[in-house]
Design an enzyme around this catalytic site. Structure first.
Site, PDB file in Angstrom:
ATOM      1  N   HIS A   1     -12.927   5.125  12.413  1.00  0.00           N
ATOM      2  CA  HIS A   1     -11.553   5.171  12.911  1.00  0.00           C
ATOM      3  C   HIS A   1     -10.889   3.799  12.804  1.00  0.00           C
ATOM      4  O   HIS A   1      -9.725   3.685  12.396  1.00  0.00           O
ATOM      5  CB  HIS A   1     -11.554   5.654  14.363  1.00  0.00           C
ATOM      6  CG  HIS A   1     -10.225   5.550  15.021  1.00  0.00           C
ATOM      7  ND1 HIS A   1      -9.948   4.622  16.000  1.00  0.00           N
ATOM      8  CD2 HIS A   1      -9.070   6.241  14.834  1.00  0.00           C
ATOM      9  CE1 HIS A   1      -8.695   4.744  16.394  1.00  0.00           C
ATOM     10  NE2 HIS A   1      -8.142   5.714  15.707  1.00  0.00           N
TER      11      HIS A   1
ATOM     12  N   GLU B   1      -9.834   3.286   9.338  1.00  0.00           N
ATOM     13  CA  GLU B   1      -8.586   4.005   9.016  1.00  0.00           C
ATOM     14  C   GLU B   1      -7.379   3.138   9.331  1.00  0.00           C
ATOM     15  O   GLU B   1      -6.421   3.064   8.549  1.00  0.00           O
ATOM     16  CB  GLU B   1      -8.536   5.311   9.797  1.00  0.00           C
ATOM     17  CG  GLU B   1      -7.247   6.087   9.652  1.00  0.00           C
ATOM     18  CD  GLU B   1      -6.821   6.769  10.942  1.00  0.00           C
ATOM     19  OE1 GLU B   1      -5.630   6.673  11.299  1.00  0.00           O
ATOM     20  OE2 GLU B   1      -7.691   7.383  11.592  1.00  0.00           O
ATOM     21  N   HIS B   2      -7.410   2.458  10.478  1.00  0.00           N
ATOM     22  CA  HIS B   2      -6.316   1.552  10.820  1.00  0.00           C
ATOM     23  C   HIS B   2      -6.183   0.442   9.783  1.00  0.00           C
ATOM     24  O   HIS B   2      -5.072   0.095   9.352  1.00  0.00           O
ATOM     25  CB  HIS B   2      -6.565   0.925  12.196  1.00  0.00           C
ATOM     26  CG  HIS B   2      -6.174   1.790  13.346  1.00  0.00           C
ATOM     27  ND1 HIS B   2      -5.124   1.502  14.163  1.00  0.00           N
ATOM     28  CD2 HIS B   2      -6.702   2.955  13.799  1.00  0.00           C
ATOM     29  CE1 HIS B   2      -5.011   2.454  15.095  1.00  0.00           C
ATOM     30  NE2 HIS B   2      -5.970   3.333  14.892  1.00  0.00           N
TER      31      HIS B   2
ATOM     32  N   GLU C   1      -5.550   1.885  21.814  1.00  0.00           N
ATOM     33  CA  GLU C   1      -5.532   3.326  21.636  1.00  0.00           C
ATOM     34  C   GLU C   1      -6.579   3.985  22.526  1.00  0.00           C
ATOM     35  O   GLU C   1      -6.317   5.008  23.162  1.00  0.00           O
ATOM     36  CB  GLU C   1      -5.784   3.681  20.179  1.00  0.00           C
ATOM     37  CG  GLU C   1      -5.734   5.175  19.899  1.00  0.00           C
ATOM     38  CD  GLU C   1      -5.957   5.516  18.449  1.00  0.00           C
ATOM     39  OE1 GLU C   1      -5.969   6.725  18.125  1.00  0.00           O
ATOM     40  OE2 GLU C   1      -6.123   4.597  17.623  1.00  0.00           O
TER      41      GLU C   1
END
Length: 948
Positions: free
Chosen positions: A94, A97-98, A176
């Site tokens: 994840h 992905e950023h 997040e």
């Protein structure tokens, strides 16, 4: 793609074997491209046509041609998610992905978002346990630019990434997690259940978003090695759908992706459902109002032949008003909510059951668990009936057809199924699997996977109420310890890969002229009862979507009646004179239809979604709901208690508290200031007679509107709509009030306390403009676009990308015919609450005094005008567009006027609007957070502080 109006179930059954062809497409293929298969439905089979190819480097390319709208959806899916992470490095997929949005060798930092937005498109990326995908929807003339962008980060990422970018995104991911997990009620539920269900080291034993300590341990070397191991073209699928030609796509795919070297070979992971020998009880205290019990029992894996029967079993046990858990827990008010599901991932599936206990029932979670298990035991006695199977089949048929309404929906299906099953279109196979499920199948999987099988039982209780847990914890998961388990990565010293090109990648492709965009052709009429109809024909799928708006929304309630319209909408979803709630739900489910009734500010909205072949039967049920509600005390009391518990739960949500406080400051003691769902006081005082009186007084057709998008022509749809509600007459009071302008101290912080909050909610704003389509309000929207109206806005780049204070920050104008507001908002780390406010104020003042730059003005013009190609694609998008036309009594030509405004609005006009509406001295500042943590910070800002 167009489908006929035939009965879909019969068509599918008849045509399953007639969908695929191995015949190569006509014409020569570009060098390096290999044809794999062509999938072309014959007749009226429900399917997604595609052609599949492979480049020499292993990249799979799937093309779906759909020329119904001038747009294209581009998806790149990598077969890597959190399951392929190393122990102790959770959250890296994840996090990566950023990082993939932070630029590449030929695309500068923050440029990916800017380029797609300026092209009039939308974009995002998502990560789950099994895959990561990146996608864009843009006008079709932007296809080459999108492939250039995606190829650049696939082949030219590592040399461009910097430590500063790494550090910022590391902070963003932690924000997040704080906002979406740690600061959300029940946010850690799945994480804790997975940790207890799977053994130490299992790829599903850690959360996709990762543990905070693991995120802190990630390094630039981890980033490099993760990319080199998993982000090769041979571990990716490029799927493109829209108004394209296969020849064009293949030429561009080979040009931009063909030279990227293969990565290491990737082997399929072994299927590994959890193996439990006994029930594992775990629990946690959380900042919640309602105690929750959650049971998870391991079953199979995605694609297993027993999965459809397990899904049917879950429907019987816990889906909808007819389910066993609803009848035994929710209807008698022992639980506020109860459900069951069968959740599948690539390596493992789980049968889950959950319930939120109703405090007034006096039951602890052990009592609730016992009732759930009584329901499981009763399955043997109840068995499976024809309706159970038929409604499951109807639901999957309807979902399959509705999933074809957008190019993005079709592309995502193709990409998913190729990644996990090497079969891009599985609609026919899935429908066949459900149609083949028998009663014996459901009972067999119940006995084999669920009956008396061990699982994880998780209790989540309000802080200080551990006496409510289902049972004492009997299992403590092993936790990763770097001192014991080591930190050495298995991914090290992977060779760098470098493409060799015959063209200059640093040159961004030029887009061709904007495609012609066709605004929906509409027709109108007025029903005999005064309902104004606006409709359009959309023949891409055999579906009909309707939005009925009755002027009886929350603005018709006094402050003492807050929540009354919402309660009426809920009651209209319950029993009628001729149908019980359960009978109505079953009737709609067997048709594959959905009816959602909700209360807005001005209207009660009735949204209807139906296969067109079932539209008359669906509308007959809608008429029964609206014209003949039963209004029983039983339904009302249950809904009232559920609403009260929901409000108590909402008081644990910082966003809800911030919105309430902000509305009070904007509108004072007025219905516009009240939450649409009411308050604990107003709902407590509400009676069934109040609801009935409001229905009799205000729920009338005159002044209502009906918007319809259907594959039926005007001549076919007119008699259907004319007979709908034909005997319903009457008019009600029109809405007439002026929104008050309460006296409120500006340049003041209004502080609302929320216990133990790791994040603070911020709202900064003022009263502003009433809404219009082409006037000052629309011009203000254009002014705000570069300030806080897109990802690359000044506010978001500052607070998220530069400072790492938040997961996202924004600003914008909102309003209706009575009043409007300007609001800047974000959820930020508690320790930077005051610093975040300073940055908001800085950006507001800078934009107000310095104005918009030439570059920003050009960016706004391009982004807003080119986005028109995306505005009318789906039936729901058309409903929204037509709702604006009805609300403002405008024709579709207003879009041309808007385009002209975008093209001609001057820098001076934008700066005038900024100077007029962006002065922080005229705004209030609302902060919701832990007072002990944030008040000292806020005092240092020098603003007066008022605790609300």
């Amino acid at each position: 793609m167009k489908l006929s109006k035939l009965n879909i179930a019969l068509v599918v059954a008849a045509g399953i074997t007639a969908c695929s062809s191995q015949q190569a497409p006509s014409g020569s293929l570009p060098a390096g491209v290999t044809f794999i298969e062509q999938h072309q439905p014959q007749g009226d089979v429900v399917a997604i046509p595609y052609q599949k190819f492979e480049l020499a480097n292993g990249l799979t390319v799937i093309v779906h041609e759909d020329h119904s709208d001038p747009l294209v959806h581009v998806d790149v899916t990598y077969h890597v998610g959190s399951a392929r992470e190393e122990l102790g490095k959770s959250g890296f997929a994840h996090f990566f992905e950023h990082m993939m949005f932070q630029g590449s060798e030929n695309v500068a930092d923050e440029e990916h978002f800017r380029i797609v937005t300026e092209a009039g498109g939308t974009l995002n990326g998502t990560t789950n346990a099994d895959r990561t995908n990146y996608f864009q929807t843009v006008p079709v003339n932007q296809l080459e630019k999108m492939l250039w962008l995606e190829a650049d980060r696939m082949g030219f990422f590592l040399d461009a990434v910097t430590q500063e970018q790494f550090d910022i995104q590391q902070a963003t991911v932690k924000n997040e997690r704080g906002q979406m997990v740690d600061n959300r009620p029940y946010g850690r539920l799945w994480e804790r259940v997975s940790q207890a269900k799977y053994e130490f080291g299992h790829p599903y034993s850690w959360p996709v978003i990762g543990h905070m300590d693991d995120i802190d341990r990630t390094t630039m070397d981890d980033l490099k090695n993760f990319f080199l191991r998993w982000y090769g073209p041979n571990n990716a699928t490029l799927t493109i759908g829209g108004a394209v030609t296969t020849k064009e796509v293949l030429e561009l795919a080979e040009k931009y992706f063909g030279s990227i070297p293969r990565g290491p070979e990737v082997e399929a992971m072994a299927k590994s459902p959890a193996q439990l020998q006994e029930n594992r009880y775990i629990s946690m205290e959380d900042n919640v109002h309602l105690p929750l019990v959650f049971i998870s029992v391991p079953t199979v894996y995605a694609g297993h032949p027993d999965a459809p029967a397990l899904n049917v079993l879950a429907d019987i046990l816990g889906s909808g008003n007819n389910s066993m858990l609803y009848q035994s827990l929710v209807r008698p008010s022992l639980a506020v909510q109860a459900s069951a599901g069968h959740n599948c991932m690539e390596l493992a599936c789980n049968f889950t059951m959950m319930a939120l206990a109703h405090p007034a029932a006096g039951k602890n979670l052990a009592d609730i668990e016992a009732i759930i298990r009584q329901n499981l035991a009763a399955i043997e006695e109840r068995g499976v009936n024809d309706d159970d199977l038929n409604r499951a089949i109807a639901a999957i048929e309807a979902r399959s057809i509705f999933g074809l309404q957008s190019v993005a929906g079709k592309v995502s299906q193709l990409a998913y199924n190729q990644t996990f099953f090497n079969q891009p279109d599985r609609i026919a196979d899935i429908l066949q699997a459900y149609q083949s499920v028998t009663e014996d199948d459901v009972m067999r999987v119940y006995r084999q996977y669920v009956q008396d099988k061990p699982g994880v039982i998780m209790s989540v209780v309000p802080r200080g109420q551990t006496h409510l847990i289902a049972a004492e914890d009997n299992y403590t998961p092993r936790v990763y310890d770097p001192e014991v388990d080591g930190t050495e990565s298995k991914l090290a010293d992977l060779p760098m890969r470098r493409a060799t090109d015959t063209f200059d990648r640093s040159i961004q492709p030029e887009a061709a002229a904007n495609p012609a965009v066709m605004v929906p052709d509409t027709w109108s009429m007025t029903l005999a009862n005064g309902i104004e109809v606006l409709a359009t024909e959309n023949d891409e799928t055999p579906t009909s979507s309707l939005l009925l708006k009755i002027p009886a929304g929350s603005y018709y309630n006094t402050t003492e009646q807050a929540g009354l319209a919402s309660m009426l909408a809920s009651m209209l979803n319950e029993s009628t004179e001729n149908y019980s709630t359960e009978d109505m739900s079953m009737a709609l489910e067997l048709l594959g239809s959905s009816v959602r009734i909700s209360a807005g500010d001005k209207d009660i909205n009735v949204f209807v979604s139906s296969l067109t072949s079932n539209l008359p039967q669906t509308l007959a049920l809608v008429e029964e709901k609206l014209r003949r509600p039963a209004f029983t005390e039983e339904d009302f009391n249950r809904l009232k208690q559920q609403q009260l518990q929901g409000l108590e739960h909402s008081l644990k949500d910082g966003g809800y508290l911030a919105s309430n406080a902000y509305r009070q400051l904007m509108y004072g003691d007025h219905s516009m200031a009240m939450p649409s769902g009411g308050t604990i006081d107003t709902i407590t005082d509400m009676t069934l007679q109040d609801v009935q009186a409001f229905y009799q007084q205000q729920f009338k057709p005159a002044g209502g509107s009906l918007i319809a998008v259907s594959n039926l022509s005007q001549s076919e749809l007119t008699p259907v709509l004319t007979s709908f509600l034909s005997d319903w007459q009457g008019s009600a009071e029109s809405l007439a009030f002026e929104a008050p302008w309460p006296e409120v101290d500006t340049a003041t912080v209004y502080l609302v306390h929320k216990d133990d909050s790791p994040h603070s909610e911020i709202r900064i704003g003022r009263r502003a403009l009433t809404r219009d389509l082409t006037g000052d309000f629309y011009e203000a929207y254009l002014m705000n676009f570069v300030l806080g109206g897109n990802f690359n806005s000044r506010i978001n780049l500052n607070l998220r990308e530069d400072k790492g204070y938040t997961y996202g920050a924004r600003s914008g104008f909102s309003g209706n015919e009575f009043a409007g507001v300007f609001t800047a908002s974000a959820s930020v780390r508690a320790d930077v609450t005051a610093a975040s406010i300073e940055e908001f104020i800085y950006e507001l003042n800078r934009f107000r005094t310095d104005g918009i730059t030439d570059e920003e003005l050009a960016f706004m013009r391009s982004a807003v005008n080119q986005s028109e190609a995306l505005r009318y694609e789906t039936p729901n998008a058309k409903l929204g567009f037509m709702a604006q036309m009805q609300e403002f009594n405008a024709g579709p030509e207003f879009t041309r006027e808007r385009n002209h405004i975008v093209e001609t609005i001057s820098q001076q006009r934008i700066n005038e609007l900024a100077a007029q509406y962006l002065d922080p001295a005229e705004m209030v500042i609302v902060v919701v957070g832990d007072v002990e943590l944030v008040r000292p910070q806020l005092e240092a800002l020098g603003y007066p502080i008022v605790e609300m």
